[in-house]
Design a protein around this motif. Structure first.
Motif, PDB file in Angstrom:
ATOM      1  N   TYR A   1      -4.498  -1.646  -2.785  1.00  0.00           N
ATOM      2  CA  TYR A   1      -3.772  -0.112  -2.680  1.00  0.00           C
ATOM      3  C   TYR A   1      -2.364  -0.207  -3.274  1.00  0.00           C
ATOM      4  O   TYR A   1      -2.073   0.630  -4.115  1.00  0.00           O
ATOM      5  CB  TYR A   1      -3.793   0.371  -1.413  1.00  0.00           C
ATOM      6  N   ASN A   2      -1.577  -1.322  -2.910  1.00  0.00           N
ATOM      7  CA  ASN A   2      -0.351  -1.662  -3.627  1.00  0.00           C
ATOM      8  C   ASN A   2      -0.255  -1.775  -5.094  1.00  0.00           C
ATOM      9  O   ASN A   2       0.541  -1.426  -5.806  1.00  0.00           O
ATOM     10  CB  ASN A   2       0.422  -2.758  -2.848  1.00  0.00           C
TER      11      ASN A   2
ATOM     12  N   SER B   1       3.546  -8.397  -0.962  1.00  0.00           N
ATOM     13  CA  SER B   1       4.070  -7.014  -0.982  1.00  0.00           C
ATOM     14  C   SER B   1       3.984  -6.462   0.359  1.00  0.00           C
ATOM     15  O   SER B   1       3.739  -6.854   1.381  1.00  0.00           O
ATOM     16  CB  SER B   1       2.837  -6.333  -1.837  1.00  0.00           C
TER      17      SER B   1
ATOM     18  N   ALA C   1      -5.187  -3.121   1.574  1.00  0.00           N
ATOM     19  CA  ALA C   1      -3.655  -2.893   1.445  1.00  0.00           C
ATOM     20  C   ALA C   1      -3.150  -3.809   0.001  1.00  0.00           C
ATOM     21  O   ALA C   1      -2.267  -3.082  -0.483  1.00  0.00           O
ATOM     22  CB  ALA C   1      -2.701  -3.282   2.487  1.00  0.00           C
TER      23      ALA C   1
ATOM     24  N   CYS D   1      -5.561  -0.058   4.536  1.00  0.00           N
ATOM     25  CA  CYS D   1      -4.683   0.629   4.672  1.00  0.00           C
ATOM     26  C   CYS D   1      -5.374   2.361   4.666  1.00  0.00           C
ATOM     27  O   CYS D   1      -6.365   2.431   4.011  1.00  0.00           O
ATOM     28  CB  CYS D   1      -3.645   0.527   3.554  1.00  0.00           C
TER      29      CYS D   1
ATOM     30  N   CYS E   1       4.097  -3.436   3.618  1.00  0.00           N
ATOM     31  CA  CYS E   1       3.380  -2.310   4.012  1.00  0.00           C
ATOM     32  C   CYS E   1       4.041  -2.201   5.502  1.00  0.00           C
ATOM     33  O   CYS E   1       5.054  -2.854   5.889  1.00  0.00           O
ATOM     34  CB  CYS E   1       1.922  -2.752   4.417  1.00  0.00           C
TER      35      CYS E   1
ATOM     36  N   PRO F   1      -5.383   5.821   2.671  1.00  0.00           N
ATOM     37  CA  PRO F   1      -5.203   6.436   1.793  1.00  0.00           C
ATOM     38  C   PRO F   1      -3.951   7.836   1.992  1.00  0.00           C
ATOM     39  O   PRO F   1      -4.132   8.524   2.824  1.00  0.00           O
ATOM     40  CB  PRO F   1      -6.399   7.154   1.167  1.00  0.00           C
ATOM     41  N   GLU F   2      -2.875   7.568   1.135  1.00  0.00           N
ATOM     42  CA  GLU F   2      -2.001   8.883   1.410  1.00  0.00           C
ATOM     43  C   GLU F   2      -2.531  10.035   0.892  1.00  0.00           C
ATOM     44  O   GLU F   2      -3.533  10.175  -0.102  1.00  0.00           O
ATOM     45  CB  GLU F   2      -0.595   8.292   0.542  1.00  0.00           C
TER      46      GLU F   2
ATOM     47  N   THR G   1       4.066   5.387   1.855  1.00  0.00           N
ATOM     48  CA  THR G   1       3.752   4.447   2.750  1.00  0.00           C
ATOM     49  C   THR G   1       2.326   3.913   2.739  1.00  0.00           C
ATOM     50  O   THR G   1       1.647   4.552   2.790  1.00  0.00           O
ATOM     51  CB  THR G   1       3.900   5.102   4.197  1.00  0.00           C
ATOM     52  N   THR G   2       2.418   2.398   2.625  1.00  0.00           N
ATOM     53  CA  THR G   2       0.978   1.515   2.853  1.00  0.00           C
ATOM     54  C   THR G   2       1.051   1.349   4.191  1.00  0.00           C
ATOM     55  O   THR G   2       1.852   0.262   4.672  1.00  0.00           O
ATOM     56  CB  THR G   2       1.169   0.370   1.873  1.00  0.00           C
ATOM     57  N   ARG G   3       0.203   1.832   4.604  1.00  0.00           N
ATOM     58  CA  ARG G   3      -0.118   1.510   6.397  1.00  0.00           C
ATOM     59  C   ARG G   3      -1.303   0.922   6.751  1.00  0.00           C
ATOM     60  O   ARG G   3      -2.158   1.299   6.504  1.00  0.00           O
ATOM     61  CB  ARG G   3       0.054   3.029   7.038  1.00  0.00           C
TER      62      ARG G   3
ATOM     63  N   LYS H   1      -1.118   1.561  -6.790  1.00  0.00           N
ATOM     64  CA  LYS H   1       0.066   2.361  -6.992  1.00  0.00           C
ATOM     65  C   LYS H   1       1.215   1.835  -7.979  1.00  0.00           C
ATOM     66  O   LYS H   1       1.448   2.746  -8.681  1.00  0.00           O
ATOM     67  CB  LYS H   1       0.972   2.235  -5.296  1.00  0.00           C
TER      68      LYS H   1
END
Length: 417
Positions: free
Chosen positions: A36-37, A110, A33, A60, A112, A62-63, A49-51, A40
């Motif tokens: 991923y942040n 960050s 995550a 996390c 999530c 991927p959206e 949404t970072t889940r 982005k």
């Protein structure tokens, strides 16, 4: 081709229009995550949404923007975020299968979302810990990036003989156990054209090490084969029962079922090939062949880290069709040799770029060069799905992530060269 067609084509060792690409199809082809942040932010993507669906590894989902931008072909059945950007289908999927989530702060500060049931407690030293009835079973010390096993994580560590196991047995599923998975798989199959991968597990070595402790179970294999056989046998009986039911209910909508058992280290297998064949091979074979017999159209995918080349003939005999993460910097896992010796019988799902190497420490141009070379080696004749070796870690530069996926799409067109 559609993503599903592309993946099925390469699994049958035929060349599709391009090499399929995976990010997030299972818990070892994904991204942390934190990374991923940062990705982005690098790309200027705000909101979304970072889940955090895997709090242990801090992974996390991927959206849909990542699925589209990086031309991804595979989705995990475990998803809670819709894999499509269509608003109506997104609302339907997330209303039915999204679950409950709450805000959380990652180790780098960050933001999530984490599952509502994720409730670690402060450890008093700036870190976090998880408790169960046995005590602390997972820990994230201050400044750490992951949760790791705690001292109470081995429920059978007391056993000194088969008699000490008592009436312990693993969980046996019933139809209710897989009802939601079957409904979700059916929705994804009918409403998307992605290849769908479901995680089952089905392991023997790794679960037994979790029950006994890693070192203790290795001692059991060497010094108390009756106890080792009994633990493996009970695990296998449950796995065979469960996988048959799972494949009956969920299998009609799947493309791959993911098994997992880490068998290797950086230096080679955890045990000799002879010991693997004696203890673990029969357990794997029983589970994998039950799955295949129940749902013949679903490919058997195995995740196993490390230098496992000496075990690959047994894995093929068990029915493994796709192998991950293809840890190409481990002993014996040179790409050319793997493709030459096993490429007609195995699909290599990984090995596309080394996280413990150029992806983390190289330049974007060096990443592109490695990606191109790996596609040149693994790609001919099909039997290759591109992804990096294991999960993208927190310290991987975002520009290298972008370079990797852009190169996979650019150089993965057939015929590869």
């Amino acid at each position: 081709m559609t993503p599903r067609e592309r993946v099925r084509h390469t699994l049958s060792h035929r060349e599709p229009d391009r090499v399929p690409i995976d990010l997030g199809g299972m818990g070892s082809t994904n991204i942390m995550a934190i990374a991923y942040n940062r990705l982005k932010a690098f790309l200027g993507i705000r909101g979304g949404t970072t889940r955090l669906y895997d709090w242990g590894q801090q992974l996390c989902e991927p959206e849909s923007w990542a699925i589209e931008r990086f031309h991804l072909d595979v989705v995990a059945l475990s998803r809670s975020l819709s894999p499509v950007s269509d608003p109506e289908r997104t609302r339907e999927f997330e209303a039915r299968f999204g679950g409950k989530w709450k805000p959380w702060v990652l180790p780098d500060g960050s933001l999530c979302e984490a599952e509502e049931s994720f409730n670690p407690e402060p450890d008093g030293n700036g870190g976090w810990q998880m408790r169960n009835e046995r005590g602390v079973w997972a820990v994230m010390p201050k400044s750490a990036l992951y949760f790791d096993s705690g001292p109470a994580n081995h429920p059978l560590d007391h056993a000194r003989s088969v008699a000490d196991l008592g009436d312990w047995k693993p969980g046996y599923a019933n139809e209710g156990s897989y009802k939601n998975a079957a409904e979700k798989a059916k929705w994804l199959h009918e409403n998307t054209d992605f290849a769908i991968m479901a995680g089952f597990g089905g392991g023997a070595l790794e679960p037994a090490q979790g029950l006994r402790g890693w070192g203790q179970f290795m001692e059991d294999l060497a010094g108390d084969p009756d106890l080792a056989d009994e633990i493996i046998g009970r695990l296998t009986d449950a796995n065979v029962h469960n996988v048959k039911l799972f494949m009956e209910m969920v299998g009609p909508y799947l493309d791959l079922v993911q098994m997992g058992d880490d068998l290797g280290t950086q230096a080679g297998p955890q045990m000799s090939p002879g010991m693997y064949h004696r203890f673990i091979h029969p357990a794997h074979k029983a589970v994998y062949q039950t799955a295949k017999k129940t749902a013949p159209n679903v490919a058997i995918f195995l995740h196993s880290c490390g230098g496992i080349r000496p075990l690959i003939p047994d894995l093929i005999d068990e029915g493994v069709e796709a192998l991950n993460p293809v840890q190409t910097n481990a002993a014996g896992m040179e790409p050319e040799g793997l493709k030459r010796d096993f490429g007609e019988r195995l699909t290599f799902w990984g090995g596309g770029a080394e996280v413990a190497g150029v992806l983390t420490y190289g330049t974007p141009d060096e990443v592109r060069a490695q990606v191109r070379e790996r596609i040149r080696i693994f790609g001919p004749g099909g039997g290759f799905v591109f992804c990096q070796v294991h999960n993208i870690q927190a310290n991987v530069p975002p520009e290298n992530i972008v370079a990797m996926y852009e190169a996979a799409y650019e150089f993965g067109r057939y015929p590869v060269s």
